[in-house]
Design an enzyme around this catalytic site. Structure first.
Site, PDB file in Angstrom:
ATOM      1  CG  ASN A   1      -6.379  -0.614   1.040  1.00 17.26           C
ATOM      2  OD1 ASN A   1      -5.666  -0.196   0.126  1.00 17.26           O
ATOM      3  ND2 ASN A   1      -5.888  -1.059   2.177  1.00 17.26           N
TER       4      ASN A   1
ATOM      5  CG  HIS B   1      -3.020   3.754   1.891  1.00 14.49           C
ATOM      6  ND1 HIS B   1      -3.484   3.335   0.663  1.00 14.49           N
ATOM      7  CD2 HIS B   1      -3.105   2.681   2.718  1.00 14.49           C
ATOM      8  CE1 HIS B   1      -3.831   2.066   0.757  1.00 14.49           C
ATOM      9  NE2 HIS B   1      -3.618   1.644   1.984  1.00 14.49           N
TER      10      HIS B   1
ATOM     11  CB  CYS C   1      -0.946   0.009   1.194  1.00 14.52           C
ATOM     12  SG  CYS C   1      -2.117  -1.344   1.152  1.00 14.52           S
TER      13      CYS C   1
END
Ligand code: ACO
Length: 325
Positions: free
Chosen positions: A282, A252, A115
């Site tokens: 996500n 993020h 990520c």
């Protein structure tokens, strides 16, 4: 003293057509819109189509970024693709993307920091550009996390999704002042002691399979706010700036509660944080450039703004970059 800065020239993004809502998920596993919304802020997400790959999404985002930058693929001599879900074990997805964009010059390689991949890629491109190894970079985050989800596991399948985002960075001779445009400072961190808290249980050398995501959600949550806050503070210190100097924070997009936790811990003024997690979920390495592009396109991020990007993910990896737009 003059110095080279990596200046953002354009952004682009791509989201697959298919939208999966929390209510759709409630028909697949024992969950509810209420549980997902309360714990994560996610309402819906996009899911890649059969036959569509990470490189296809990356190419679509890259084309838009090139167009908005007023560049052609001929101008690009560095392509970085941050991804955890490559098309092939090898070559790098960046090679496939380079070929699909019709280029055969310069260099192209993948970055794997899960990520945090896009932040790692921006910092890496910045080093190549400022050292003179490249002149113009296409930095892409593209992931199809839906392909490594166990769709029977409600603790993970409600969190992740698919998409791509891209930016064009160009080396520009600058005065060398804090108000230069471009990437001003970055901090990247990894602590492999935490690897097993968020990982995929497959891999070429272990099982020869792609595997599925496993996560100790509470452990990730526990570390995320502290780790992200630490690197943001470090980047501000390196650039001689204060949290109030930031125009935008583009985090993020893992979880609204993590985003809120960082906002609170650092005292980021309300309304300066770009949030897309409600609609994108996500998307791993794609989440930051997807959010960046949205805020550029709708006019929130403007030339001259100080924009902090930050992320944390598997590894654990975490990092932040300050960009003057
Ligand atoms: N729907 C309904 N119930 C669920 C679901 C679901 N989708 N998933 C888990 N549950 C249940 C569990 O089984 C458990 O039930 P039990 O009490 O009967 O055993 C209960 O909910 C609580 O489970 P926890 O895992 O303790 O739930 P928690 O409150 O910690 O929330 C979550 C889980 C949302 C994953 C949270 O830990 C979190 O936000 N962690 C951060 C993880 C994250 O965002 N990861 C993304 C990747 S890392 C990154 O990008 C930063």
């Amino acid at each position: 003293m003059t110095r080279i800065r990596s200046v953002v020239r354009g952004t682009g993004s791509y989201l697959p057509e298919k939208v999966l809502t929390n209510d759709d998920l409630a028909h697949m596993v024992e969950t509810s819109d209420e549980w997902i919304t309360q714990r994560t802020g996610i309402k819906e997400r996009h899911i890649i189509a059969d036959g569509e790959n990470t490189s296809d999404m990356a190419v679509a985002a890259a084309r838009e970024a090139l167009e908005r930058a007023g560049k052609t693929i001929e101008d690009i001599d560095l392509i970085l693709v941050a991804t955890t879900t490559p098309d092939y074990t090898f070559p790098a997805t960046a090679s496939i993307v380079q070929n699909k964009l019709g280029s055969s010059h310069g260099m192209a390689f993948d970055i794997q920091a899960v990520c945090t991949g896009f932040v790692f890629a921006v910092a890496t491109a910045d080093n190549y550009l400022t050292s003179g190894m490249a002149k113009c970079a296409l930095v892409i985050g593209s992931d199809c996390m839906s392909r490594i989800l166990d769709w029977q596991d409600r603790s993970t399948c409600v969190l992740f999704a698919d998409g791509a985002g891209a930016i064009v960075l160009e080396a520009v001779e600058s005065p060398g002042e804090p108000d230069d445009r471009g990437v001003l400072a970055s901090t990247l961190r990894t602590d492999g002691r935490h690897w097993h808290k968020l990982y995929v249980d497959g891999g070429v050398s272990r099982s020869g399979t792609a595997g599925f995501i496993h996560m100790e959600g509470r452990e990730v949550f526990k570390h995320a706010v502290t780790m992200i806050s630490d690197v943001v503070v470090d980047v501000l210190k390196k650039s001689g700036m204060h949290i109030d100097d930031l125009d935008w924070v583009v985090p993020h997009q893992a979880n609204k509660r993590i985003i809120d936790g960082v906002e609170k811990k650092l005292g980021i003024p309300a309304g300066k944080v770009v949030v897309t997690v409600d609609r994108h979920a996500n998307t791993s390495a794609a989440s930051v450039p997807l959010a960046l592009h949205e805020a550029v396109k709708d006019g929130r991020i403007k030339q001259g703004d100080y924009v902090m990007i930050e992320a944390m993910g598997g590894g654990f990896t975490w990092g932040a970059s300050l960009i003057r737009w």
